[in-house]
Design a protein around this motif. Structure first.
Motif, short mmCIF file in Angstrom:
data_model
loop_
_atom_site.label_atom_id
_atom_site.label_comp_id
_atom_site.label_asym_id
_atom_site.label_seq_id
_atom_site.Cartn_x
_atom_site.Cartn_y
_atom_site.Cartn_z
N LEU A 158 36.04 36.21 30.81
CA LEU A 158 35.91 38.02 30.23
C LEU A 158 36.29 38.02 29.62
CD1 LEU A 158 38.00 37.98 33.35
CD2 LEU A 158 36.12 38.11 33.78
N LEU B 92 38.50 34.35 38.87
CA LEU B 92 36.90 33.73 39.68
C LEU B 92 35.85 33.04 38.49
CD1 LEU B 92 34.79 36.71 41.25
CD2 LEU B 92 36.48 34.65 42.02
N ASP C 202 34.61 33.32 47.48
CA ASP C 202 33.23 33.27 48.43
C ASP C 202 33.48 32.51 48.92
OD1 ASP C 202 30.09 31.28 48.93
OD2 ASP C 202 30.57 33.54 48.76
N GLN D 28 41.17 41.34 41.20
CA GLN D 28 40.50 41.20 42.59
C GLN D 28 39.14 39.66 41.81
OE1 GLN D 28 40.54 44.00 42.13
NE2 GLN D 28 40.60 45.10 44.64
N ASP D 29 38.53 40.08 40.51
CA ASP D 29 37.84 39.59 39.68
C ASP D 29 38.49 38.68 38.97
OD1 ASP D 29 34.71 40.25 40.71
OD2 ASP D 29 35.12 41.87 38.68
N THR E 50 39.75 44.25 33.69
CA THR E 50 39.02 42.45 34.10
C THR E 50 40.41 43.29 35.46
OG1 THR E 50 38.44 41.57 32.82
CG2 THR E 50 38.87 40.94 34.72
N THR E 51 39.33 43.41 37.60
CA THR E 51 40.03 44.08 38.46
C THR E 51 40.85 42.81 38.33
OG1 THR E 51 38.17 43.07 39.58
CG2 THR E 51 37.98 45.44 38.48
N ASN F 188 39.41 36.79 47.56
CA ASN F 188 38.93 36.53 46.39
C ASN F 188 38.13 35.53 46.53
OD1 ASN F 188 39.63 39.60 45.92
ND2 ASN F 188 41.74 38.34 45.33
#
Length: 456
Positions: free
Chosen positions: A279, A295, A316, A291-292, A288-289, A314
């Motif tokens: 990131l 990932l 997929d 939620q992300d 950075t959110t 969060n």
């Protein structure tokens, strides 16, 4: 109003998990179930109706519920009431409202409250009791809580020495997300102490990795994931009693305990060797959110992400979240392998009426019968009810959370920022710790600024 952000962020994440796919089943209650959570008239046959019959003939009575739990989370809630309705003849009317936290206060003060409210924070619970419209929980409900919940949970439903509200659902924040396959391939072991966590992190650096990924951006609530980090480390370094004093401001926000906790977080999040895998650098954590943030584990560019049980939403829908899956989580360890501080949140059932049918329904919701019925209907839900059988939970993260909550050594504490006055918990605490990451503000300045925000 303090305490609202925590419930909102939890519900947003959980709604995502539930929308991925709810598995409804009432086979243990005598129903076949269907894709819509359908049921049969035999559902009540598996539960003992005697505890509710003791409140008298309730046929034709109605109990109203008001809550911030909305679709799709509301479906398993409504389904879980059917055994009670069939036992008693009571109709439960459910009203979900995203504006619940503000509207419940308006309704209570106006003398138009529901029979029951699902309150997401102890602070809001205290405000509602202060309106003079709430009523104490019945003896039968209190007995269930004494039997099925720890004293720490009962304390959160108690105001001025009087017990008002039984716990309902819960979430666990003391988790670290990781890739089971990476751990297997690299020979990493899940750490059982803070020292082992540090050793693991250093091993990952030696292996050429940026171990941790993090993100604290969340719109107006930016910073809350960072306050969770500090709360988790406060519990581990200073203990639950010290944590309680901190929440009540009996311990200053800029005292040595706070300094130790924030610096311990900084040892991870302000270390360029440790963050921000996939990131950016340290400062990228602020942009950075949340939620992300986790990932990159799926991409192999980071290995560890500290975030709550609801973070599963969060990933997929094709991601397998399991111990043998694409991603899973482990308990953020304590100082030693036996101490089990747990940071989290939950809801409480507060009554504004003391009619027999309301008391009976409160008693049902505080029972192990309801907890297990609800577990069979839900994904992304768990309870701290000791009578809950984790095998009734289908979701692996739910099972993990239940195992943590029900551990005899676990000591649960509610999110501190949700318990502190709004000027601190959902303002200065969030903003100052964000500055601590985003602009490199030092620990002393950060804590001094938060201390100054505490209402006099």
């Amino acid at each position: 109003m303090f305490g609202q952000r925590g419930s909102s962020r939890s519900r947003v994440a959980l709604a995502g998990a539930l929308s991925v796919g709810l598995a409804f089943s009432l086979t243990a209650c005598g129903g076949d179930g269907d894709s819509e959570g359908g049921s049969t008239d035999n559902e009540a046959s598996a539960i003992d109706c005697a505890p509710y019959k003791a409140f008298g003939d309730l046929t034709g009575k109605t109990v109203t519920i008001y809550t911030g739990i909305v679709t799709p989370e509301d479906t398993p809630h409504k389904e879980s009431y059917k055994p009670f309705e069939q036992c008693t003849g009571v109709t439960v009317k459910y009203e979900g409202d995203k504006a619940f936290e503000t509207q419940i206060l308006v309704r209570a003060k106006a003398g138009n409250p529901p029979d029951l409210a699902f309150v997401p924070q102890p602070g809001l619970l205290q405000q509602l009791v202060a309106t003079g419209k709430a009523v104490e929980a019945p003896a039968e409900t209190a007995a269930n809580v004494d039997k099925h919940f720890g004293a720490d949970w009962k304390t959160y439903g108690t105001v001025d020495g009087k017990f008002y509200a039984a716990p309902l659902g819960a979430n666990v924040k003391s988790l670290v997300w990781y890739s089971p396959q990476e751990f297997k391939d690299s020979g990493y072991a899940v750490p059982t102490t803070l020292d082992e966590l540090k050793t693991l992190t250093d091993k990952m650096v030696t292996d050429g990795k940026k171990p941790w990924c993090a993100g604290i951006s969340s719109g107006e609530a930016t910073g809350w994931p960072l306050t969770d980090w500090m709360e988790d480390f406060w519990l581990r370094l200073n203990g639950p009693e010290s944590y309680d004093k901190w929440v009540k401001h009996e311990t200053p926000f800029n005292g040595p305990e706070a300094t130790a906790a924030l610096d311990a977080v900084g040892a991870y999040l302000k270390n360029d060797k440790y963050v921000n895998g996939g990131l950016g650098d340290v400062k990228s954590i602020a942009s950075t959110t949340f939620q992300d943030a986790g990932l990159p584990i799926l991409e192999g560019t980071c290995s560890l992400h500290r975030q709550a049980s609801f973070y599963a939403a969060n990933f997929d829908k094709d991601t397998k979240v399991a111990e043998d899956g694409d991603v899973f989580a482990f308990y953020l360890p304590g100082k030693d392998a036996t101490s089990k501080p747990v940071l989290g949140g939950g809801e409480f059932v507060l009554a504004f009426a003391d009619r027999p049918e309301v008391k009976a329904f409160q008693t049902y919701l505080s029972s192990d019968v309801w907890a297990n019925t609800k577990a069979k209907l839900s994904s992304g839900w768990v309870s701290a009810n000791k009578g809950l059988d984790p095998n009734n939970l289908k979701n692996p993260i739910d099972k993990l959370s239940a195992t943590i909550l029900l551990d005899p050594n676990a000591t649960f504490r509610f999110d501190a920022s949700d318990l502190m006055p709004g000027a601190v918990g959902s303002n200065a605490f969030w903003k100052q710790t964000t500055a601590w990451i985003a602009s490199g503000q030092d620990t002393k300045t950060t804590l001094d600024n938060i201390e100054k925000a505490w209402p006099q």
